[in-house]
Design an enzyme around this catalytic site. Structure first.
Site, mmCIF file in Angstrom:
data_model
loop_
_atom_site.group_PDB
_atom_site.id
_atom_site.type_symbol
_atom_site.label_atom_id
_atom_site.label_comp_id
_atom_site.label_asym_id
_atom_site.label_seq_id
_atom_site.Cartn_x
_atom_site.Cartn_y
_atom_site.Cartn_z
ATOM 1 N N TYR A 63 4.003 85.217 55.054
ATOM 2 C CA TYR A 63 3.393 85.919 55.782
ATOM 3 C C TYR A 63 2.167 84.872 56.386
ATOM 4 O O TYR A 63 1.273 84.476 55.860
ATOM 5 C CB TYR A 63 2.657 86.920 54.826
ATOM 6 C CG TYR A 63 3.576 87.882 54.384
ATOM 7 C CD1 TYR A 63 4.518 88.336 55.114
ATOM 8 C CD2 TYR A 63 3.085 88.973 53.383
ATOM 9 C CE1 TYR A 63 5.437 89.249 54.579
ATOM 10 C CE2 TYR A 63 3.943 89.958 52.996
ATOM 11 C CZ TYR A 63 5.330 90.125 53.729
ATOM 12 O OH TYR A 63 6.008 91.321 53.196
ATOM 13 N N HIS A 138 13.349 88.168 49.140
ATOM 14 C CA HIS A 138 12.774 89.002 50.245
ATOM 15 C C HIS A 138 13.802 89.717 50.995
ATOM 16 O O HIS A 138 13.575 90.767 51.577
ATOM 17 C CB HIS A 138 12.065 87.954 51.432
ATOM 18 C CG HIS A 138 11.026 88.366 52.042
ATOM 19 N ND1 HIS A 138 9.714 87.804 52.570
ATOM 20 C CD2 HIS A 138 10.875 89.683 52.615
ATOM 21 C CE1 HIS A 138 9.170 88.738 53.335
ATOM 22 N NE2 HIS A 138 9.807 89.845 53.367
ATOM 23 N N SER A 218 6.063 99.731 54.693
ATOM 24 C CA SER A 218 5.733 100.513 55.744
ATOM 25 C C SER A 218 5.659 101.890 55.436
ATOM 26 O O SER A 218 6.564 102.797 56.024
ATOM 27 C CB SER A 218 6.651 100.139 56.891
ATOM 28 O OG SER A 218 6.082 100.792 58.112
#
Length: 301
Positions: A63, A138, A218
């Site tokens: 990130y 991930h 999300s």
């Protein structure tokens, strides 16, 4: 020094691998990628989430915004927790490895076991911990056998580098494969899930069956993108069922959406992102919002 409220006092408290966390987590990615706020505001956002009872912060080594910033979000979180005080010891930081961002907006994937072991060790150093509380693959790497990537998580747990393992962006077959390899060390799955993306409901159902925490990324997708990170901002088309119910209840559409998510399964823990303290507080407040059966049915989901 501050201490976050005890999440076990909430009627909808959740657990990850037996660790009690608040029903709403914080997705920290917006604090380090494109459009990120100044560090002072980023730290204030994390502190606001902790003050509101958040006990789970989700991050990843990739990130970042620019090239050469590997671990930007992890270092930011470590500084914010150190500045918060003794209460930060109650926070579960979940990080991820196996993806990269070279700085041009693209994403890469690397599920090689050697890479994952090095990445986890580096993440532990950046977070300032002896063992990472929750380390997640991930994304599966199509160039690497999935079982080999998961085996790296098993090895990291055996070595004491991580305490528990998780997966992200996986299907049901991959969850079952990892469950066979990791056993009780597998504690969570992080997939996209929201009113606009219900295709992964089967993986949510599987996690409910297996007792794995399900962390939707999300989670606010589909309720209007204009106000996702700014509760209270006027929306140009506030005519979704979420907006209608939000006006009736006197809360934000984001809270309605998160309350809907919490009602889907006792293992579900949304991790909405935030760039401002007001956004983090608004999302955390959804933990105290319960939808009636009639209200939930009115969302037509």
């Amino acid at each position: 020094m501050k201490t976050p409220p005890n999440p076990t006092t909430s009627a909808v408290a959740r657990t990850i691998g037996g660790i009690a966390v608040g029903p709403i987590g914080l997705g920290a990615m917006p604090l380090s990628v494109e459009g990120r706020p100044r560090e002072e505001q980023a730290v204030a956002t994390i502190h606001a989430a902790l003050d509101a009872g958040v006990r789970l912060i989700d991050t990843a080594d990739c990130y970042q915004w620019h090239a050469g910033e590997l671990g930007h979000n992890e270092r930011l979180i470590a500084r914010a927790l150190a500045a918060y005080g003794s209460g930060s010891a109650e926070v579960l930081v979940a990080t991820k490895g196996g993806r990269g961002r070279p700085g041009d907006g693209s994403w890469t994937v690397d599920g090689d076991p050697r890479h994952l072991r090095r990445a986890a060790e580096a993440s532990a150093v950046r977070l300032g911990v002896e063992a990472i509380g929750l380390y997640q693959l991930h994304k599966p790497d199509p160039a690497v056998p999935f079982a080999e990537s998961v085996g790296a998580l098993r090895d990291l747990a055996d070595a004491g580098t991580i305490r528990a393992a998780g997966l992200s962006n996986v299907d049901g077959e991959q969850i079952r494969t990892a469950y066979e390899i990791l056993g009780p060390r597998l504690v969570s799955v992080q997939n996209r899930f929201s009113p606009a993306h219900l295709a992964t409901r089967d993986t949510l159902d599987l996690c409910t069956e297996l007792g794995l925490a399900f962390l939707p990324w999300s989670p606010l997708g589909g309720i209007s993108r204009s106000a996702v990170d700014d509760p209270g901002t006027a929306d140009p088309a506030p005519d979704t069922p979420f907006h209608t119910l939000a006006r009736t209840r006197g809360v934000s559409p984001q809270q309605i959406c998160l309350a809907w998510q919490l009602a889907q399964s006792p293992v579900l823990i949304p991790i909405p992102g935030a760039r401002r303290p007001v956004s983090a507080r608004d999302s955390a407040a959804a933990a105290g919002l319960t939808l009636s059966p009639a209200e939930a049915a009115g969302l037509h989901l």
